[in-house]
Write an enzyme that holds these catalytic residues in place. Structure first.
Site, PDB file in Angstrom:
ATOM      1  N   SER A 157       0.836  -1.210   0.000  1.00 52.07           N
ATOM      2  CA  SER A 157       0.000   0.000   0.000  1.00 52.07           C
ATOM      3  C   SER A 157       0.871   1.260   0.000  1.00 52.07           C
ATOM      4  O   SER A 157       0.362   2.355  -0.234  1.00 52.07           O
ATOM      5  CB  SER A 157      -0.933  -0.001   1.214  1.00 52.07           C
ATOM      6  OG  SER A 157      -0.184  -0.087   2.404  1.00 52.07           O
ATOM      7  N   HIS A 158       2.176   1.120   0.257  1.00 50.33           N
ATOM      8  CA  HIS A 158       3.053   2.289   0.253  1.00 50.33           C
ATOM      9  C   HIS A 158       4.276   2.106  -0.635  1.00 50.33           C
ATOM     10  O   HIS A 158       5.267   2.810  -0.495  1.00 50.33           O
ATOM     11  CB  HIS A 158       3.429   2.684   1.686  1.00 50.33           C
ATOM     12  CG  HIS A 158       2.229   3.197   2.421  1.00 50.33           C
ATOM     13  ND1 HIS A 158       1.338   2.362   3.049  1.00 50.33           N
ATOM     14  CD2 HIS A 158       1.735   4.451   2.546  1.00 50.33           C
ATOM     15  CE1 HIS A 158       0.349   3.083   3.559  1.00 50.33           C
ATOM     16  NE2 HIS A 158       0.566   4.350   3.272  1.00 50.33           N
ATOM     17  N   GLU A 179      -7.261   0.249   1.223  1.00 51.45           N
ATOM     18  CA  GLU A 179      -8.081  -0.980   1.253  1.00 51.45           C
ATOM     19  C   GLU A 179      -9.515  -0.676   0.828  1.00 51.45           C
ATOM     20  O   GLU A 179     -10.153  -1.474   0.141  1.00 51.45           O
ATOM     21  CB  GLU A 179      -8.098  -1.554   2.680  1.00 51.45           C
ATOM     22  CG  GLU A 179      -6.880  -2.344   3.039  1.00 51.45           C
ATOM     23  CD  GLU A 179      -6.767  -3.626   2.211  1.00 51.45           C
ATOM     24  OE1 GLU A 179      -7.777  -4.310   2.023  1.00 51.45           O
ATOM     25  OE2 GLU A 179      -5.654  -3.888   1.730  1.00 51.45           O
TER      26      GLU A 179
HETATM   27  P1  NDP Z   1      -1.735  -3.892   9.079  1.00 57.48           P
HETATM   28  O1  NDP Z   1      -3.050  -4.037   9.751  1.00 57.48           O
HETATM   29  O2  NDP Z   1      -1.508  -4.616   7.818  1.00 57.48           O
HETATM   30  O3  NDP Z   1      -0.545  -4.291  10.069  1.00 57.48           O
HETATM   31  C1  NDP Z   1      -0.404  -3.634  11.296  1.00 57.48           C
HETATM   32  C2  NDP Z   1       0.730  -4.234  12.103  1.00 57.48           C
HETATM   33  O4  NDP Z   1       0.309  -5.516  12.590  1.00 57.48           O
HETATM   34  C3  NDP Z   1       2.009  -4.486  11.324  1.00 57.48           C
HETATM   35  O5  NDP Z   1       3.097  -4.225  12.157  1.00 57.48           O
HETATM   36  C4  NDP Z   1       1.909  -5.972  10.970  1.00 57.48           C
HETATM   37  O6  NDP Z   1       3.167  -6.605  10.753  1.00 57.48           O
HETATM   38  C5  NDP Z   1       1.225  -6.526  12.196  1.00 57.48           C
HETATM   39  N1  NDP Z   1       0.464  -7.746  11.948  1.00 57.48           N
HETATM   40  C6  NDP Z   1      -0.420  -7.971  10.948  1.00 57.48           C
HETATM   41  N2  NDP Z   1      -0.940  -9.205  11.066  1.00 57.48           N
HETATM   42  C7  NDP Z   1      -0.387  -9.772  12.178  1.00 57.48           C
HETATM   43  C8  NDP Z   1      -0.512 -11.026  12.835  1.00 57.48           C
HETATM   44  N3  NDP Z   1      -1.318 -11.977  12.370  1.00 57.48           N
HETATM   45  N4  NDP Z   1       0.221 -11.243  13.950  1.00 57.48           N
HETATM   46  C9  NDP Z   1       1.045 -10.297  14.442  1.00 57.48           C
HETATM   47  N5  NDP Z   1       1.216  -9.083  13.849  1.00 57.48           N
HETATM   48  C10 NDP Z   1       0.511  -8.817  12.735  1.00 57.48           C
HETATM   49  O7  NDP Z   1      -1.421  -2.316   8.842  1.00 57.48           O
HETATM   50  P2  NDP Z   1      -2.425  -1.129   8.484  1.00 57.48           P
HETATM   51  O8  NDP Z   1      -3.300  -1.571   7.369  1.00 57.48           O
HETATM   52  O9  NDP Z   1      -3.060  -0.612   9.721  1.00 57.48           O
HETATM   53  O10 NDP Z   1      -1.387  -0.031   7.966  1.00 57.48           O
HETATM   54  C11 NDP Z   1      -0.666  -0.286   6.770  1.00 57.48           C
HETATM   55  C12 NDP Z   1       0.397   0.763   6.560  1.00 57.48           C
HETATM   56  O11 NDP Z   1      -0.198   2.009   6.228  1.00 57.48           O
HETATM   57  C13 NDP Z   1       1.312   1.054   7.754  1.00 57.48           C
HETATM   58  O12 NDP Z   1       2.645   0.905   7.292  1.00 57.48           O
HETATM   59  C14 NDP Z   1       1.043   2.512   8.104  1.00 57.48           C
HETATM   60  O13 NDP Z   1       2.179   3.245   8.563  1.00 57.48           O
HETATM   61  C15 NDP Z   1       0.595   3.044   6.770  1.00 57.48           C
HETATM   62  N6  NDP Z   1      -0.196   4.268   6.890  1.00 57.48           N
HETATM   63  C16 NDP Z   1       0.386   5.460   6.562  1.00 57.48           C
HETATM   64  C17 NDP Z   1      -0.341   6.633   6.658  1.00 57.48           C
HETATM   65  C18 NDP Z   1       0.302   7.952   6.374  1.00 57.48           C
HETATM   66  O14 NDP Z   1      -0.343   8.983   6.531  1.00 57.48           O
HETATM   67  N7  NDP Z   1       1.546   8.029   5.981  1.00 57.48           N
HETATM   68  C19 NDP Z   1      -1.757   6.641   7.042  1.00 57.48           C
HETATM   69  C20 NDP Z   1      -2.234   5.320   7.419  1.00 57.48           C
HETATM   70  C21 NDP Z   1      -1.494   4.177   7.318  1.00 57.48           C
HETATM   71  P3  NDP Z   1       3.690  -6.908   9.228  1.00 57.48           P
HETATM   72  O15 NDP Z   1       4.074  -5.570   8.690  1.00 57.48           O
HETATM   73  O16 NDP Z   1       4.824  -7.841   9.388  1.00 57.48           O
HETATM   74  O17 NDP Z   1       2.533  -7.520   8.485  1.00 57.48           O
END
Ligand code: NDP
Length: 344
Positions: free
Chosen positions: A52-53, A193
């Site tokens: 997504s980024h 998403e």
């Molecule tokens: P996710 O819900 O995909 O993941 C959130 C965190 O949970 C991650 O550290 C992920 O690790 C971890 N995780 C996911 N599944 C599991 C699991 N089963 N067990 C343990 N840990 C888990 O992220 P979001 O969709 O909330 O966000 C996605 C990205 O969007 C982020 O990088 C965020 O910084 C970015 N974002 C940026 C914004 C901006 O303004 N710049 C605004 C909003 C979001 P892993 O990475 O290893 O999957």
């Protein structure tokens, strides 16, 4: 219309992808130093499967630069204020350039005082947060960061967007292992998403967001067309989004998410907001074995049945990409080559 699932049918090295992205940033009015930083960041997201980024964001970067909303030539103003505080005015440039400029002062403050607080204002953040915290964990420190954004999230029970998707991230070193890196939005679902659900004509789960009148909806188009997302975790998650707004928008003297206004900048997409970064030397708390303690904690989590640690998916993707290259769709690669000004 149902969108076909994209096939990432070829591979590219990190170095080649980074240089294509760098050329695109430079071609669209970004200073060489900033282009280098953003290209590294975006290529790393693609490499780690933080899709997504990754390259998905390039059109948004380009349109924002072309619109004049963000200044690709901005040189941040960095000032150490007291022993531990570093204030950065990004001067309407990208937050990542500000962080890079402040890095030496942040590291000096941690060395000298055990903690550094970097407050960035007038900055644009259009990426994941993990690249901002992971390097500090690799140096043995804990890093915490928060960014606010564009108002597209309602507070719990609310009918109007006040918060951005307000991500928060932290990273710590773990003895004899990859660092533990948590990076997440505080909205129930990331904005990208919702867009993917809309493209696929699929409803979103109950509780994801509201329409423009503030009524609950499962229609992603209604959320995108003047509606808004909910925060995760009910009123408790809503308070975490509030916490991020205060850290990133108030302490930094940056904008609140609801103060963003794209009027007069058609095509602009990057949120102009603030970012707070806190870096802590864990041993200053009295521990002499910070990393070993964290390894013990992680072992307990896995032994308790958690299937994996946050960040583990990215590290696994990284390790495969380093061996075999980064998977990418042929047509997307062609598109990047053209934007970079390479011959077809
Ligand atoms: P996710 O819900 O995909 O993941 C959130 C965190 O949970 C991650 O550290 C992920 O690790 C971890 N995780 C996911 N599944 C599991 C699991 N089963 N067990 C343990 N840990 C888990 O992220 P979001 O969709 O909330 O966000 C996605 C990205 O969007 C982020 O990088 C965020 O910084 C970015 N974002 C940026 C914004 C901006 O303004 N710049 C605004 C909003 C979001 P892993 O990475 O290893 O999957």
């Amino acid at each position: 219309m149902i969108k076909k699932k994209e096939t990432r049918d070829t591979r590219i090295s990190f170095h080649e992808l980074k240089s294509l992205l760098r050329a695109i940033f430079v071609n669209n009015g970004t200073a060489a130093e900033t282009a280098d930083i953003l290209a590294e960041n975006c290529a790393a997201c693609e490499r780690d499967g933080a899709l997504s980024h990754g390259i998905f964001r390039m059109p948004g970067y380009v349109d924002s630069l072309k619109s004049g909303w963000v200044d690709g030539l901005a040189v941040p103003d960095v000032t150490r204020f007291g022993p531990s505080f570093i204030r950065i005015d990004a001067r309407n440039g990208f937050a990542q350039r500000s962080l890079a400029a402040a890095d030496p002062l942040i590291r000096s403050a941690v060395r000298e005082t055990g903690i550094a607080v970097a407050a960035i204002r007038n900055s644009h953040h259009f990426s994941a947060l993990w690249p901002d915290v992971e390097p500090f964990a690799l140096s043995g420190h804990m890093a915490i960061t928060a960014v606010n954004g564009l108002a597209n999230v309602v507070p719990h029970g609310g009918r109007q967007a006040v918060y951005g998707t307000n991500p928060i991230a932290f990273a710590v070193p773990v003895e004899n292992a990859e660092p533990l890196v948590v990076d997440q939005a505080t909205s129930v679902m990331a904005n990208g998403e919702i867009r993917l659900h809309a493209l696929a004509g699929k409803p979103v789960p109950d509780g994801t967001g509201v329409d423009r009148e503030g009524n609950h909806t499962t229609d992603p188009l209604a959320i995108l067309a003047g509606g808004a997302l909910n925060t995760f975790g009910g009123y408790k998650g809503s308070s975490i989004a509030l916490f991020v707004e205060i850290l990133a928008g108030a302490i930094t003297s940056g904008q609140f998410s609801f103060e963003n206004d794209f009027t007069g900048f058609p095509g602009a997409q990057t949120p102009k907001a603030g970012q707070l970064l806190i870096v802590i030397d864990g041993n200053w708390g009295g521990s002499t074995n910070f990393e070993a303690r964290l390894a013990h904690l992680c072992t307990q989590l896995i032994d308790a049945g958690q299937d994996r640690l946050p960040g583990a998916r990215r590290f696994a993707n990284r390790s495969v990409a380093e061996r075999f290259g980064i998977p990418i769709a042929q047509d997307k690669l062609q598109g990047l080559r053209m934007l970079a000004g390479e011959e077809p």
